[in-house]
Design an enzyme around this catalytic site. Sequence first.
Site, PDB file in Angstrom:
ATOM      1  N   HIS A 150       0.826  -1.216   0.000  1.00 51.81           N
ATOM      2  CA  HIS A 150       0.000   0.000   0.000  1.00 51.81           C
ATOM      3  C   HIS A 150       0.854   1.258   0.000  1.00 51.81           C
ATOM      4  O   HIS A 150       0.463   2.281  -0.528  1.00 51.81           O
ATOM      5  CB  HIS A 150      -0.998  -0.034   1.147  1.00 51.81           C
ATOM      6  CG  HIS A 150      -2.105  -0.991   0.852  1.00 51.81           C
ATOM      7  ND1 HIS A 150      -2.148  -2.261   1.366  1.00 51.81           N
ATOM      8  CD2 HIS A 150      -3.165  -0.874   0.028  1.00 51.81           C
ATOM      9  CE1 HIS A 150      -3.197  -2.884   0.880  1.00 51.81           C
ATOM     10  NE2 HIS A 150      -3.841  -2.074   0.072  1.00 51.81           N
TER      11      HIS A 150
ATOM     12  N   GLU B 298     -11.020 -10.753  -4.682  1.00 50.02           N
ATOM     13  CA  GLU B 298      -9.612 -10.601  -4.284  1.00 50.02           C
ATOM     14  C   GLU B 298      -9.054 -11.884  -3.680  1.00 50.02           C
ATOM     15  O   GLU B 298      -7.874 -11.980  -3.379  1.00 50.02           O
ATOM     16  CB  GLU B 298      -9.477  -9.518  -3.214  1.00 50.02           C
ATOM     17  CG  GLU B 298     -10.098  -8.200  -3.591  1.00 50.02           C
ATOM     18  CD  GLU B 298      -9.726  -7.107  -2.611  1.00 50.02           C
ATOM     19  OE1 GLU B 298      -8.683  -6.486  -2.815  1.00 50.02           O
ATOM     20  OE2 GLU B 298     -10.488  -6.873  -1.661  1.00 50.02           O
TER      21      GLU B 298
ATOM     22  N   ASP C 197      -4.455  -8.128  -4.369  1.00 50.19           N
ATOM     23  CA  ASP C 197      -4.691  -9.164  -3.364  1.00 50.19           C
ATOM     24  C   ASP C 197      -4.921 -10.521  -4.007  1.00 50.19           C
ATOM     25  O   ASP C 197      -4.502 -11.547  -3.461  1.00 50.19           O
ATOM     26  CB  ASP C 197      -5.894  -8.792  -2.490  1.00 50.19           C
ATOM     27  CG  ASP C 197      -5.472  -7.836  -1.388  1.00 50.19           C
ATOM     28  OD1 ASP C 197      -4.405  -8.075  -0.792  1.00 50.19           O
ATOM     29  OD2 ASP C 197      -6.186  -6.856  -1.145  1.00 50.19           O
TER      30      ASP C 197
ATOM     31  N   CYS D 129      -9.529  -3.233 -10.693  1.00 52.57           N
ATOM     32  CA  CYS D 129      -9.051  -2.007 -10.026  1.00 52.57           C
ATOM     33  C   CYS D 129      -7.725  -2.221  -9.332  1.00 52.57           C
ATOM     34  O   CYS D 129      -7.240  -1.341  -8.641  1.00 52.57           O
ATOM     35  CB  CYS D 129     -10.097  -1.459  -9.061  1.00 52.57           C
ATOM     36  SG  CYS D 129     -10.458  -2.578  -7.698  1.00 52.57           S
TER      37      CYS D 129
HETATM   38  C1  PEP Z   1      -6.426  -4.951  -4.838  1.00 55.77           C
HETATM   39  O1  PEP Z   1      -6.232  -5.748  -3.917  1.00 55.77           O
HETATM   40  O2  PEP Z   1      -6.099  -5.166  -6.009  1.00 55.77           O
HETATM   41  C2  PEP Z   1      -7.071  -3.653  -4.566  1.00 55.77           C
HETATM   42  C3  PEP Z   1      -7.425  -2.856  -5.540  1.00 55.77           C
HETATM   43  O3  PEP Z   1      -7.244  -3.322  -3.253  1.00 55.77           O
HETATM   44  P1  PEP Z   1      -6.035  -2.804  -2.325  1.00 55.77           P
HETATM   45  O4  PEP Z   1      -4.830  -2.614  -3.210  1.00 55.77           O
HETATM   46  O5  PEP Z   1      -6.467  -1.534  -1.697  1.00 55.77           O
HETATM   47  O6  PEP Z   1      -5.885  -3.923  -1.366  1.00 55.77           O
HETATM   48 MG    MG Z   2      -7.226  -5.366  -2.046  1.00 50.65          MG
END
Ligand code: PEP
Ligand code: MG
Length: 575
Positions: free
Chosen positions: A195, A436, A460, A507
């Site tokens: 993150h 995910e 994820d 996403c």
């Molecule tokens: C992902 O896991 O791809 C996602 C978009 O969520 P995050 O990166 O916030 O875990």
């Molecule tokens: Mg995620």
Amino acid sequence: MPFAIHGLPVSQGIAIGHVHLVSHALLEVNHYHVAQRHLDEELERLDDAVATVQGELIGLKAAATAGHTHSEVGAFVDLQIMLLADPMLIGAARELIGERRCNAEWALVQQMEHLVEQFQQIEDPYLRERQADVVQVVERLVKVLLGHPGHLPPKRRDGLGTIIVAHDLSPADTISFRDHNISGFVTDVGGPTSHTAIVARSLAIPAVVGLHHIRDVVEDDELLIVDGTRGVVIIGPDERTVEEYRLRRSELELERSKLKRLKDTPATTLDGEDVSLLVNIEGPKDVATARSVNADGVGLYRTEFLFIGRDTLPDEDEQYEAYRSVLKTMGKRPVTIRTFDVGADKALNGAARPEPNPALGLRAVRYSLAEPKMFLTQLRALLRASVHGRLRIMVPMLAHAHEIDQSLALVDKARAELRAERIKFDESVEIGGMIEVPAAALALGMFIRRLSFLSIGTNDLIQYTLAIDRANESVAHLYDPLHPAVLKLIGGTIQAGARYGLPVSVCGEMAGDPAYTLLLLGMGLRNFSMHPANVLEIKQQVLRADVGDLAPKVQRILKMDEQARVREAVERLAG
Ligand code: PEP
Ligand code: MG
């Protein structure tokens, strides 16, 4: 002598600036002078940190006495709570700040060392052991203080920026640098989809992670070049190298400005398929960048950034304001707001218990359902904001049907409460879920029957499919979006959505990486959500694509089970 070291490139661009070392380890805390006029703020930083740690310890004690841990833990925690009020520790640190005009972390560590020395003179082994409690308490305080950085160096006169060099940065640390004119990030640890890396990208700040011992080889204020595109950090560069990188930076900027011409061009493939290019945002501040690239909407608003890196949770009104502001600015364009995904590397301040395996622990929807009051507050705020735009609500990390059912029941409860209070909201807000977890991608029926849209979180999904911690640089080389198992899960989800008429987007970071655009288009994907800096580059790929030609080639790729063959075939898609 200048020299270069290599790490993982996680946020593109070139930064040239001076090192600002951020320490993680207790004994390596930096010393800096605090101006007389900032002394009160420094004392306040210390007081705030004491209050936060007190909250953490009270939470820990509650968990311990609830039978989750051994009962002696309660006694140790009590001792540590007492230390927080001890004039020998906190009082003395306050005095040091005033006398020496130094930063709170440094004062604490000085006083800790002094106390530890005294403890070592004690004969009674039990009492001598208690020095560990002093160290642990100071460690907690320093962590909190580092998460809320004090005064960063002022803007330099030579026009060069500040480059943060740290062992690790939490997403909350990273976002807290947003307003500090930081030009680059460099860390010892971290993976490309941690993150922290995602936040660096969303701030458009070049970053290189996974450098192992960078903090040991640079000095505060030293000149550094960060090449976030190639993953190279140059330490102590000479004039010629600086010039070379300045030139390269101008070339990159030129390429970016050329891409700007595509801003108003519709994202349509050569054979006439419309593609929706959406953005991922972390808060209302990011909406301006989303608009500057003329994005079709927000595909992922990570609301947890409203919750982390602070001592108290945002109440319903504060959340409502944030959501309303994003919805209003985006006007008629859809805005998908994800319910808070806290836990794992996005822990709340004062989280009750450190988990042994946080990525597999209480995070995302699991956390929300464990804290139904907090979840309901967010759902009410979201629904109230829905009258200001086109809201869609998305729930992260679902794996079980009962998680969907319980989330939907809470949405219904929020709706019923608002109706009873005669507060208006949009009755047609759609609820969707993130795919995910491999279990979700393999059992899509339960999602398709219950939800209105799906979004694949590839970050994820890859982490959980390949069993690698996305934030751990030691396994970053195993993080492979082109692993045949990963592609089968993504392809299967996109195809199932098309079959049942359920919109599907991606996403995760894959959607914003031009290396995968043709592959995803060939799988049938028409909704891509990414950080705003990538929208125009992805549009360029879309404009060059012929999906009629790509689809059969990608079907063949989905049948392959050798990574090397998949990679070659994906590269060949670009012709
Ligand atoms: C992902 O896991 O791809 C996602 C978009 O969520 P995050 O990166 O916030 O875990
Ligand atoms: Mg995620």
